[in-house]
Structure formats: C-alpha cells, structure tokens
Design a protein around this motif. Structure first.
Motif, PDB file in Angstrom:
ATOM      1  N   PRO A  91       0.845  -1.200   0.000  1.00  0.00           N
ATOM      2  CA  PRO A  91       0.000   0.000   0.000  1.00  0.00           C
ATOM      3  C   PRO A  91       0.880   1.250   0.000  1.00  0.00           C
ATOM      4  O   PRO A  91       1.985   1.238   0.546  1.00  0.00           O
ATOM      5  CB  PRO A  91      -0.786  -0.121   1.312  1.00  0.00           C
ATOM      6  N   THR A  92       0.394   2.324  -0.615  1.00  0.00           N
ATOM      7  CA  THR A  92       1.168   3.565  -0.656  1.00  0.00           C
ATOM      8  C   THR A  92       0.672   4.567   0.377  1.00  0.00           C
ATOM      9  O   THR A  92       1.339   5.552   0.648  1.00  0.00           O
ATOM     10  CB  THR A  92       1.073   4.219  -2.049  1.00  0.00           C
ATOM     11  N   ASP A  93      -0.484   4.301   0.975  1.00  0.00           N
ATOM     12  CA  ASP A  93      -1.082   5.271   1.891  1.00  0.00           C
ATOM     13  C   ASP A  93      -1.113   4.815   3.347  1.00  0.00           C
ATOM     14  O   ASP A  93      -1.624   5.510   4.202  1.00  0.00           O
ATOM     15  CB  ASP A  93      -2.503   5.615   1.430  1.00  0.00           C
ATOM     16  N   SER A  94      -0.579   3.628   3.628  1.00  0.00           N
ATOM     17  CA  SER A  94      -0.552   3.138   5.003  1.00  0.00           C
ATOM     18  C   SER A  94       0.429   1.981   5.111  1.00  0.00           C
ATOM     19  O   SER A  94       0.856   1.422   4.117  1.00  0.00           O
ATOM     20  CB  SER A  94      -1.948   2.663   5.431  1.00  0.00           C
ATOM     21  N   CYS A  95       0.769   1.638   6.349  1.00  0.00           N
ATOM     22  CA  CYS A  95       1.634   0.481   6.586  1.00  0.00           C
ATOM     23  C   CYS A  95       0.775  -0.768   6.726  1.00  0.00           C
ATOM     24  O   CYS A  95      -0.370  -0.689   7.145  1.00  0.00           O
ATOM     25  CB  CYS A  95       2.420   0.655   7.882  1.00  0.00           C
ATOM     26  N   GLN A  96       1.342  -1.885   6.399  1.00  0.00           N
ATOM     27  CA  GLN A  96       0.656  -3.153   6.611  1.00  0.00           C
ATOM     28  C   GLN A  96       1.322  -3.817   7.813  1.00  0.00           C
ATOM     29  O   GLN A  96       2.436  -4.309   7.736  1.00  0.00           O
ATOM     30  CB  GLN A  96       0.748  -4.044   5.375  1.00  0.00           C
ATOM     31  N   TYR A  97       0.612  -3.795   8.930  1.00  0.00           N
ATOM     32  CA  TYR A  97       1.170  -4.298  10.189  1.00  0.00           C
ATOM     33  C   TYR A  97       1.035  -5.806  10.334  1.00  0.00           C
ATOM     34  O   TYR A  97       1.795  -6.426  11.056  1.00  0.00           O
ATOM     35  CB  TYR A  97       0.500  -3.614  11.378  1.00  0.00           C
ATOM     36  N   PHE A  98       0.040  -6.381   9.682  1.00  0.00           N
ATOM     37  CA  PHE A  98      -0.200  -7.814   9.805  1.00  0.00           C
ATOM     38  C   PHE A  98      -0.336  -8.445   8.431  1.00  0.00           C
ATOM     39  O   PHE A  98      -0.798  -7.813   7.494  1.00  0.00           O
ATOM     40  CB  PHE A  98      -1.481  -8.086  10.608  1.00  0.00           C
TER      41      PHE A  98
END
Length: 71
Positions: free
Chosen positions: A25-32
C-alpha cells in the motif's frame, strides 16, 4: 514521486518459508499479514514499521523515499 518507488515485494514466511509477491500500500503500513500456506500471522519485527520491512524483498514506500516510515 511514486514513479521511482517499487510497489511489489516478495514476502517470505519465517515459519514455513512460503513466499508470495504482494503489492504494497502507498497510503498506510501493513502491520499484519497471514501466510496463505501455514496461516501464521506475521507482525513487524522490533525496529521495523511493517511486514514488508521485516519479511519483504523490498522495503515499504516511505522507507524507500527516505522517510522515517508510516505514521
């Protein structure tokens, strides 16, 4: 500015070794991230902001741009 950023990264599960190319994603982190083979839920390692920084072949877009990461 995103034209120089790689959005594809291969995530590798540390539990079973399964790997899969994913689009970051370019607009948020992927935490899981859930491994589709063994169903282990991956979380970022200490000091990393997201699963791509911990288990991917390419760091997340904010890190590639030189920022501190996703906020």
């Amino acid at each position: 500015m995103l034209k120089d950023i790689q959005l594809q990264s291969v995530l590798t599960c540390p539990n079973c070794g399964h790997h899969k190319e994913e689009t970051m994603p370019t607009d948020s982190c992927q935490y899981f991230y859930e491994c589709e083979k063994c169903h282990t839920n991956l979380k970022p390692l200490a000091g990393d902001c997201c699963v791509f920084c911990s288990y991917g072949t390419v760091k997340c877009p904010p890190i590639q741009q030189g920022s501190s990461c996703c906020s």
